[in-house]
Design a protein around this motif. Sequence first.
Motif, PDB file in Angstrom:
ATOM      1  N   ASN A   1       1.712  -3.905  -5.700  1.00  0.00           N
ATOM      2  CA  ASN A   1       1.359  -3.379  -4.370  1.00  0.00           C
ATOM      3  C   ASN A   1       0.793  -4.494  -3.497  1.00  0.00           C
ATOM      4  O   ASN A   1       1.142  -4.621  -2.319  1.00  0.00           O
ATOM      5  CB  ASN A   1       0.305  -2.276  -4.491  1.00  0.00           C
ATOM      6  CG  ASN A   1       0.943  -0.909  -4.664  1.00  0.00           C
ATOM      7  OD1 ASN A   1       2.156  -0.779  -4.594  1.00  0.00           O
ATOM      8  ND2 ASN A   1       0.123   0.105  -4.898  1.00  0.00           N
TER       9      ASN A   1
ATOM     10  N   ASP B   1      -6.106  -8.888  -1.882  1.00  0.00           N
ATOM     11  CA  ASP B   1      -5.008  -9.525  -1.139  1.00  0.00           C
ATOM     12  C   ASP B   1      -5.420  -9.753   0.300  1.00  0.00           C
ATOM     13  O   ASP B   1      -6.468  -9.270   0.746  1.00  0.00           O
ATOM     14  CB  ASP B   1      -3.739  -8.647  -1.220  1.00  0.00           C
ATOM     15  CG  ASP B   1      -3.941  -7.286  -0.574  1.00  0.00           C
ATOM     16  OD1 ASP B   1      -4.302  -7.234   0.614  1.00  0.00           O
ATOM     17  OD2 ASP B   1      -3.739  -6.259  -1.280  1.00  0.00           O
TER      18      ASP B   1
ATOM     19  N   GLN C   1       1.251   7.775   1.438  1.00  0.00           N
ATOM     20  CA  GLN C   1       1.419   6.391   1.870  1.00  0.00           C
ATOM     21  C   GLN C   1       0.635   6.212   3.155  1.00  0.00           C
ATOM     22  O   GLN C   1       0.594   7.111   3.991  1.00  0.00           O
ATOM     23  CB  GLN C   1       2.897   6.103   2.104  1.00  0.00           C
ATOM     24  CG  GLN C   1       3.681   6.190   0.789  1.00  0.00           C
ATOM     25  CD  GLN C   1       5.135   5.904   0.958  1.00  0.00           C
ATOM     26  OE1 GLN C   1       5.753   6.422   1.886  1.00  0.00           O
ATOM     27  NE2 GLN C   1       5.681   5.103   0.065  1.00  0.00           N
ATOM     28  N   ALA C   2       0.005   5.035   3.294  1.00  0.00           N
ATOM     29  CA  ALA C   2      -0.824   4.816   4.485  1.00  0.00           C
ATOM     30  C   ALA C   2       0.045   4.838   5.739  1.00  0.00           C
ATOM     31  O   ALA C   2      -0.335   5.355   6.772  1.00  0.00           O
ATOM     32  CB  ALA C   2      -1.554   3.486   4.352  1.00  0.00           C
TER      33      ALA C   2
ATOM     34  N   THR D   1       7.211   5.242  -3.114  1.00  0.00           N
ATOM     35  CA  THR D   1       7.201   6.703  -3.244  1.00  0.00           C
ATOM     36  C   THR D   1       5.817   7.292  -3.066  1.00  0.00           C
ATOM     37  O   THR D   1       5.667   8.495  -2.897  1.00  0.00           O
ATOM     38  CB  THR D   1       7.642   7.091  -4.662  1.00  0.00           C
ATOM     39  OG1 THR D   1       6.805   6.387  -5.582  1.00  0.00           O
ATOM     40  CG2 THR D   1       9.082   6.754  -4.911  1.00  0.00           C
TER      41      THR D   1
ATOM     42  N   LEU E   1      -0.205   4.675  -7.177  1.00  0.00           N
ATOM     43  CA  LEU E   1      -1.671   4.755  -7.243  1.00  0.00           C
ATOM     44  C   LEU E   1      -2.126   6.069  -7.884  1.00  0.00           C
ATOM     45  O   LEU E   1      -3.141   6.108  -8.571  1.00  0.00           O
ATOM     46  CB  LEU E   1      -2.281   4.607  -5.850  1.00  0.00           C
ATOM     47  CG  LEU E   1      -2.194   3.187  -5.259  1.00  0.00           C
ATOM     48  CD1 LEU E   1      -2.839   3.147  -3.881  1.00  0.00           C
ATOM     49  CD2 LEU E   1      -2.861   2.168  -6.167  1.00  0.00           C
TER      50      LEU E   1
HETATM   51  P1  ADP Z   1       3.939   3.164  -3.009  1.00  0.00           P
HETATM   52  O1  ADP Z   1       3.469   1.769  -3.058  1.00  0.00           O
HETATM   53  O2  ADP Z   1       5.098   3.472  -3.879  1.00  0.00           O
HETATM   54  O3  ADP Z   1       4.120   3.688  -1.625  1.00  0.00           O
HETATM   55  P2  ADP Z   1       1.348   3.731  -4.116  1.00  0.00           P
HETATM   56  O4  ADP Z   1       0.786   4.988  -4.631  1.00  0.00           O
HETATM   57  O5  ADP Z   1       1.362   2.547  -4.997  1.00  0.00           O
HETATM   58  O6  ADP Z   1       2.781   4.081  -3.595  1.00  0.00           O
HETATM   59  O7  ADP Z   1       0.574   3.374  -2.795  1.00  0.00           O
HETATM   60  C1  ADP Z   1       0.270   4.369  -1.879  1.00  0.00           C
HETATM   61  C2  ADP Z   1       0.022   3.797  -0.507  1.00  0.00           C
HETATM   62  O8  ADP Z   1      -1.213   3.072  -0.508  1.00  0.00           O
HETATM   63  C3  ADP Z   1       1.047   2.771  -0.097  1.00  0.00           C
HETATM   64  O9  ADP Z   1       2.174   3.391   0.478  1.00  0.00           O
HETATM   65  C4  ADP Z   1       0.288   1.948   0.923  1.00  0.00           C
HETATM   66  O10 ADP Z   1       0.300   2.616   2.158  1.00  0.00           O
HETATM   67  C5  ADP Z   1      -1.121   1.966   0.387  1.00  0.00           C
HETATM   68  N1  ADP Z   1      -1.400   0.727  -0.390  1.00  0.00           N
HETATM   69  C6  ADP Z   1      -1.405   0.573  -1.722  1.00  0.00           C
HETATM   70  N2  ADP Z   1      -1.750  -0.681  -2.064  1.00  0.00           N
HETATM   71  C7  ADP Z   1      -1.966  -1.335  -0.914  1.00  0.00           C
HETATM   72  C8  ADP Z   1      -2.345  -2.670  -0.590  1.00  0.00           C
HETATM   73  N3  ADP Z   1      -2.603  -3.581  -1.511  1.00  0.00           N
HETATM   74  N4  ADP Z   1      -2.470  -3.002   0.713  1.00  0.00           N
HETATM   75  C9  ADP Z   1      -2.231  -2.089   1.677  1.00  0.00           C
HETATM   76  N5  ADP Z   1      -1.871  -0.804   1.442  1.00  0.00           N
HETATM   77  C10 ADP Z   1      -1.732  -0.432   0.164  1.00  0.00           C
END
Ligand code: ADP
Length: 710
Positions: free
Chosen positions: A462, A494, A513-514, A525, A529
């Motif tokens: 991520n 990061d 997702q953000a 997807t 997380l």
């Molecule tokens: P995916 O990466 O498949 O969309 P995750 O559950 O891993 O799903 O992440 C969920 C959301 O959290 C991501 O879509 C993103 O918006 C946000 N996110 C996760 N890790 C980071 C990161 N390191 N920096 C910024 N946003 C992140």
Amino acid sequence: MKPISLTGLLDEGLDELAASAHAGFLLRVAVNIATAGIFALVLAWPICAAWACVTLALELMSWFATRRQFLGQPIGWRTRLWHVGGLAAACIAWVGLGALAWTSGTLDGALCALIVWLAVIFFAQTNAYQSRLGVVIGGVLPALAVLAVVLLAPHPPQLKLAPFVAILSLGFVFAGDGVARMLKARRRLDETRAELGRNEALYRVLADNVTDVITLADVNGKRLYMSPSTERALGYTMAELYAMPMYTFIHPDDRDELLRKVTEFRERGAGDLVAEYRVIRADGAVLWVETSFTLAGGQNGDPLRAISVARNIQRRKELEAELIEARVAAEAAAAAKSEFLANMTHELRTPLNAIIGFAGILKSSPRLDGQDARHARLIGDASETLLELVNSVLDVSRLDAGAVELDPAPFQPAVEAVAVLDLMSGQAAAKGLALSLQAPDGGFLSGDAKRLRQVLLNLVSNAIKFTAQGAVSLTVSQTPAGAGAALLRAEVSDTGVGIPAAQIPHVFERFTQADVSVSRRFGGTGLGLAICKRLVELMGGEIGLSSVEGEGSTFWFEVTLPTAEACAAPPPAAAAPQLDRPVRLLLVEDVAINRELVKAVLAQFEIEIEVAEDGLAAIAAFQRGLYDLVLMDVQMPVMDGLTATRRIRALPLPAAATTPIVAMTANVLPDQVARCVEAGMDGHLGKPMNPGELLKVIAFWSTHAITRIV
Ligand code: ADP
């Protein structure tokens, strides 16, 4: 002032007086006759006889006038008047008899008169005190008449009147006071009775109007009282209810049990009992009721009684039944969901098996030119991503269902961190990101290293995905946490896009997702997380993040794990499998493309492959020839792989017990793998099939004979 009416004067106390007068009829008749006889000694006997006739006639009349009061029957004011008239006439007769004796002129006569007057007034008052009119007619008026006779009528010459009148007046005053007190006591008694009556009426109103069914019964079960609500509850009339034997309306299936409980309760003689059972209404409807039984009385001669309060709980029972039904439905839905999931992953893995497999073969084909080789690589990469997605969905639902079990073993967190960074270094380099690791060598911990690596991989990938430039760093630390345990903390930082503050609380939710805009820049997807959070929580740990939009994010997790002894160094990576002798393989697979894939992967080796398209064909083939290994698909038409394996193991052939059978299937859930072993298989190879794994399995099993205890 309240006007005194005739009916007001004729109060109810007269009825009690009448009833007691009626009861004493015979005694008075005897006293009348005896008195007439005695008075004949001081008066002329014809006078006494005439007097006796008059009083006996009055007594007879009084017997009729008081009979209904004596029987407790209702009477009107006329009967009361008749009785009062008789009473007055009797008083006149008795006072008159005394007056005759008084005026006889002898001392004996005067004494007899005095005695009879006092006796009559005493007798009348004892009986008549409860009625005001009775007091006047039987007490006040006779006393005044006696005083008048004593004062005015001739008397024996030798009798001095003054002390006689004085003491008689005093006596009457004294007696009057007694009567007044008796009247007062009587009034109080009446008031108390009225109060009691009002209270009883109040309780009755309460009992009569409650919706619960209240019953009072004696120890033999005879019902003494039932609240009118019983009528409404059971649909029978009160008369029917009292006439019906106890337990008639209890449902036959509940009757014996209830009887047993109630008998036990009665024998215990204390405490209370709450029982739930069904009753049958007059219209045949069945109702659930809850009844609480209590014992009352049983002391100081008070009989023991059972009070029961029954309440309709039909609605509650219906709700309970609905809840159970809903739970069963929910369980069925959950089971259906799991089944659907198992089927879906199976169905998705089957074509993926072919795509990934053939893409792999194509990639390494020397016949493809540069552009074609690139396309083949792209197909391979895309299908790997698709496989990851299928695995994520599978993980989420297994975590949701609590079907994931941890597999703890000694491991070194720093070693896992290095492995993760090694895996991701290519991706980071491709984006020009600096990837750093800070993981001092710690001791061994006991935990599920595979799952921890999964979490770390997710966080690092991520971080790389959401960072365009700058750096990604991973820090792993271990601090002692009590005896024999250590706190493992991992942080992934990061310099990427960061997460808006409003989104932070939601990023660990599934499918979140953000960036939800249509034009979002990053794929994914939203499951990664959510899986990390559930896995860390399954290990009893915590996961969290801090992030500033536009500046970067830091994801961290902490888990407390037991420390472990250093374990032997892992065996060196197995060398590429060597197939140094020809192998005869029976491939049982219903999907043609998969059969072709296996043949293509194994084409360059000295492997003789015979195929069977279902379980039944596999058994037939097994009976015809000898094989070094059987690769058995599980889900097939005609006969599935599990049944086929069981049948093969049961064949009366020496090879049936010794030939290795390995499942090659898209059924990868733990219980599905367990079922393969149960059916008699020796190994499991999940689809999509990895060519390297396939070769390893063939190399291993073709050189290992099986000793099977049948
Ligand atoms: P995916 O990466 O498949 O969309 P995750 O559950 O891993 O799903 O992440 C969920 C959301 O959290 C991501 O879509 C993103 O918006 C946000 N996110 C996760 N890790 C980071 C990161 N390191 N920096 C910024 N946003 C992140």
